[in-house]
Design a protein around this motif. Structure first.
Motif, short mmCIF file in Angstrom:
data_model
loop_
_atom_site.label_atom_id
_atom_site.label_comp_id
_atom_site.label_asym_id
_atom_site.label_seq_id
_atom_site.Cartn_x
_atom_site.Cartn_y
_atom_site.Cartn_z
N PHE A 1 4.46 -9.91 86.32
CA PHE A 1 5.34 -10.82 86.81
C PHE A 1 5.70 -11.41 85.03
O PHE A 1 5.51 -11.83 84.85
CB PHE A 1 5.42 -12.14 87.89
N ARG B 1 8.83 -9.49 89.96
CA ARG B 1 8.17 -9.00 89.82
C ARG B 1 8.27 -6.88 89.61
O ARG B 1 9.22 -6.76 89.24
CB ARG B 1 7.34 -8.42 91.34
N TYR C 1 0.92 -5.42 89.83
CA TYR C 1 2.10 -5.69 89.09
C TYR C 1 2.06 -7.04 88.42
O TYR C 1 0.87 -6.86 88.33
CB TYR C 1 2.75 -6.37 90.29
#
Ligand SMILES: Cc1ncc(COP(=O)(O)O)c(C=O)c1O
Length: 462
Positions: free
Chosen positions: A48, A54, A46
């Motif tokens: 951000f 996210r 992931y």
């Protein structure tokens, strides 16, 4: 770790980005009113943004982040190297990091690909491979060989030489005239195969490979230096090779003394479940170009692996390959690449791709029940989803529809829904997925669910 920036920080970043930053292959005018997307941190699969939102990194950045984000052991390897020897060139000198990485890559590479020439990017790797082919043929008394064959819609980079090999007319046109010698042959998009081979993938492969032979004969067999092919072509939406294709291409190259260059800038380092894509499809190239996944993006690096045979003339007398770039084989990048490969080994990332690729394919395959999804194709952790207006006839979208669908809706909607992937219409419209090699079923499901909802909404706008 908190990733949220204050409102004032965000406003300052937006202002500075609009005023001073030039994004690549980007219509900058689209950000005159909208916010520039700003990614501030990554962790595993992931990333951000500045607001702490996210996103699943379904494209590994840009086909780069094989081991995923936020690996402190790889970052620390780079920091240690920068303290010890931040920089020294590979012009006449060597440093241990380049030597050790070259040895390791040669051991991993198939056959007698034993010599590594480092660069700092994929375009430089492709450029270097063409230059090597030209100088090699001059050195062995075949100076008329300079042309390169590559496939239509294939992307091989943006520097002038690499762009001449790239098969995307739209991104070449502003820079014409390009270096002479780039020749196009058909790609292996079986979904769009000519009618006379549309029912038989093997026959399609024979035809596509034989088109390379016909091009060599048409151009003059003594004028062709090399054929540049990706193991699985990215641009156009993941075209895996038909069975037997590369074996036939290898035979053709041998018959006419043409070099086979496997451009593995995307397909190496686990993308297809092997260190090199050529291993996956069982062929032996004369040169492999690589970049991206060799460091998983923790520092920039590229290069080419070449056979002992191609190196031989440069090991004699006063012969020198007259080519180099300052940051090629940068010590920090080489140290990072070693640490990256350690992660591959420790976590058996190739094993993870091989164990899970069928599940990834099956999960994405569920999307074929949607009216807009014409084809799902690819191998390993590398898939393209071709979008169509009519599934029965395989009718594609015209330029205006494609513009409205991809730029006007899909790219933004997928990002808003938390998925980083690529909606691309340089060929027929496709969505590209190429996630970190650490992904498992939960990530495949997340991709499928986001794609399902966004593509369903897209269909209502067709
Ligand atoms: C197959 C292939 N070759 C070459 C390149 C150029 O690499 P770079 O962007 O590092 O110059 C790319 C980039 O995506 C690529 O996919």
């Amino acid at each position: 770790m908190s990733t949220a920036y204050s409102k004032a920080d965000i406003a300052a970043l937006q202002e500075a980005a609009r005023r001073h930053l030039w994004l690549h292959f980007t219509r900058m005018s689209s950000y005159s009113t909208a916010d520039v997307p700003v990614i501030v941190r990554g962790e595993g699969q992931y990333v951000f943004d500045q607001n702490g939102k996210r996103y699943l990194d379904g494209l590994a950045g840009l086909f780069v982040s094989q081991i995923g984000h936020g690996r402190s052991e790889v970052a620390e390897a780079g920091a240690r190297q920068a303290s010890e020897l931040a920089y020294f060139p590979l012009w006449s000198y060597a440093h241990p990091q380049a030597i050790q990485l070259a040895e390791r890559l040669a051991a991993l590479a198939p056959g007698d690909l034993n010599r590594v020439f480092f660069t700092s990017s994929g375009s430089e790797a492709v450029e270097s491979a063409w230059k090597l082919a030209k100088q090699y043929f001059k050195a062995v008394g075949q100076p008329s060989r300079y042309k390169v064959l590559s496939r239509s819609i294939a992307y091989h980079g943006t520097s002038m030489g690499a762009l001449a090999i790239t098969g995307l007319p739209g991104i070449k046109e502003p820079f014409e005239p390009l270096p002479p010698g780039g020749v196009r042959v058909p790609n292996t998009n079986f979904y769009r195969a000519p009618e006379f081979v549309a029912d038989d993938v093997t026959a399609f492969g024979v035809w596509a490979a034989d088109e390379i032979e016909r091009a060599i004969l048409r151009e003059g067999e003594d004028s062709v230096a090399a054929v540049f092919l990706e193991p699985c072509q990215n641009s156009g939406g993941c075209f895996p090779p038909p069975p037997g294709y590369f074996q036939r291409v290898r035979d053709i190259c041998d018959r006419y003394g043409v070099l086979l260059v496997s451009d593995e800038v995307i397909c190496a380092f686990g993308r297809l479940g092997h260190y090199f894509g050529s291993e996956r499809y069982g062929y032996q190239p004369d040169i492999i170009t690589f970049a991206k996944g060799v460091t998983s993006g923790y520092a920039p690096l590229g290069g080419m692996l070449v056979t002992d045979r191609l190196m031989a003339p440069f090991n004699e007398g006063q012969n020198t390959f007259l080519h180099g770039v300052t940051f090629a084989g940068h010590p920090v990048s080489c140290a990072v690449a070693m640490a990256n490969l350690d992660v591959f080994e420790k976590e058996d990332l190739l094993g993870n791709v091989r164990a899970n690729e069928a599940a990834f394919r099956a999960t994405l395959g569920k999307l074929t029940d949607l009216p807009i999804v014409g084809d799902v194709r690819g191998d390993g952790y590398f898939y393209g989803i071709e979008l169509v207006k009519d599934k029965e006839t395989r009718q594609t979208f015209d330029d205006d529809e494609s513009e409205r669908l991809l730029r006007g809706f899909l790219s933004g909607a997928l990002f808003d829904a938390g998925l980083i992937c690529r909606a691309d219409d340089r060929g027929d419209p496709v969505i590209q997925l190429s996630p970190p090699l650490t992904c498992t079923q939960e990530h495949f499901d997340e991709m499928e669910q986001i794609l399902r909802s966004v593509l369903t909404a897209a269909w209502t706008r067709v």
